[in-house]
Design a protein around this motif. Structure first.
Motif, short mmCIF file in Angstrom:
data_model
loop_
_atom_site.label_atom_id
_atom_site.label_comp_id
_atom_site.label_asym_id
_atom_site.label_seq_id
_atom_site.Cartn_x
_atom_site.Cartn_y
_atom_site.Cartn_z
N GLN A 217 0.82 -1.21 0.00
CA GLN A 217 0.00 0.00 0.00
C GLN A 217 0.86 1.26 0.00
OE1 GLN A 217 -2.57 -0.93 3.36
NE2 GLN A 217 -4.20 -1.60 1.99
N ALA A 241 -5.98 -3.65 -6.75
CA ALA A 241 -5.68 -2.22 -6.71
C ALA A 241 -6.25 -1.52 -7.93
CB ALA A 241 -4.17 -2.01 -6.63
N SER A 245 -8.76 1.07 -6.23
CA SER A 245 -8.11 2.33 -5.85
C SER A 245 -8.69 3.50 -6.65
CB SER A 245 -6.60 2.24 -6.10
OG SER A 245 -5.96 3.45 -5.71
#
Length: 314
Positions: A217, A241, A245
């Protein structure tokens, strides 16, 4: 939890009293289920007798893990540890009659913690490699420890991801020559970056500048802010991700995943009884379909295995 029994008109009060006494006696023979839904240590667990007695007595298996690697293991908004590994561990716990307790640690210290007996197992998207089995530093080739055994439970390759809309033509490792990348420290992604950098230098195409972080992260944050050109991580993590994200607007995977290899649950060398208990439990949840449900829940079916193997990595 036991369902309440409907009273029968013909049953006398003394019979009811006897039933309550019987239930109480049964209850005293087992540990109550924990409030978080963890399995209790009971004779109903089909593989409980395969565990070392010391673990059966404690009713707990301590698991070292880097709990910052979604979707494999991470904390949800309430702080609960969730993900592929915790779900599989819960399923193994049902077979073995114990609770798996995840303890957070940086990835590159997990095997050391296992050797020091801080953990019973390490389960953290850890790729099963011969170097880790033999306790060898992949960069120097020197012996650095005893090594560990692995029970393999998933397969994943390595992927490159970039900022969405700013991939700079990156599709393969060769395209990273002269670029800067971010990785998690102590992972096969970092090892691969070092090997590919050597190729770039030999071909005189410029170095791959690699910045390594304690967790993935942190690496993603660096890339998101423009501090690097690309990130390299395990495919399930890179895919998660890219999907989540910034609502799916931060990253995209480029090219194909490479070097598909097994994830393994690490067990200290010599702890063969625990290793074999974990192997048997994993085979059981594969056969009863619970493993398949977990893999489907996290949408990582491509990495599913069909049997538990010991030290299948190369």
């Amino acid at each position: 939890m036991t369902r309440p029994l409907a009273a029968r008109p013909a049953v006398a009060a003394v019979a009811a009293t006897g039933l309550l006494s019987l239930l109480a006696a049964c209850g005293n023979q087992t540990k109550d289920e924990a409030s978080d839904g963890a399995p209790s240590t009971t004779s109903a667990a089909p593989l409980a007798d395969k565990l070392p007695q010391a673990i059966r007595d404690k009713g707990v298996i301590k698991v070292g893990s880097d709990i910052a690697y979604p979707p494999v293991e991470f904390k949800d908004s309430s702080g609960k540890v969730v993900g592929i590994d915790p779900d599989i561990a819960d399923a193994l716990g049902k077979q073995l009659g114990v609770k798996f307790e995840f303890e957070n640690g940086t990835f590159d210290t997990l095997i050391t913690g296992l050797r020091a007996k801080r953990y019973d197992l390490a389960m953290s998207a850890m790729t099963d490699t011969e170097d880790r089995q033999n306790g060898v530093d992949p960069e120097t080739g020197k012996k650095v420890g005893e090594g560990v055994d692995f029970v393999d439970y998933f397969t994943a390759g390595v992927s490159i991801y970039t900022r969405k809309g700013d991939d700079q033509g990156i599709r393969t490792w060769a395209d990273l020559c002269g670029k800067k990348i971010v990785v998690q420290r102590g992972t096969v992604s970092e090892d691969r970056a070092k090997l590919e950098n050597a190729k770039c230098v030999k071909a005189r195409k410029g170095r791959i500048a690699t910045e390594a972080f304690d967790n993935d992260q942190q690496a993603q944050t660096r890339l998101r802010s423009g501090g690097a050109d690309a990130g390299v991580s395990d495919f399930p993590v890179a895919a998660y991700a890219a999907k989540t994200s910034g609502g799916g607007n931060d990253f995209r995977i480029v090219g194909d995943q490479v070097e598909a290899a097994p994830y393994g649950i690490a067990v200290a060398k010599g702890n063969t009884q625990l290793r074999e208990a974990i192997r048997a439990a994993l085979d059981a949840v594969i056969k009863n379909g619970e493993y398949k449900k977990i893999i489907a829940k996290w949408r990582v079916e491509a990495g599913a295995v069909t049997e538990a193997k010991i030290n299948g990595g190369t």
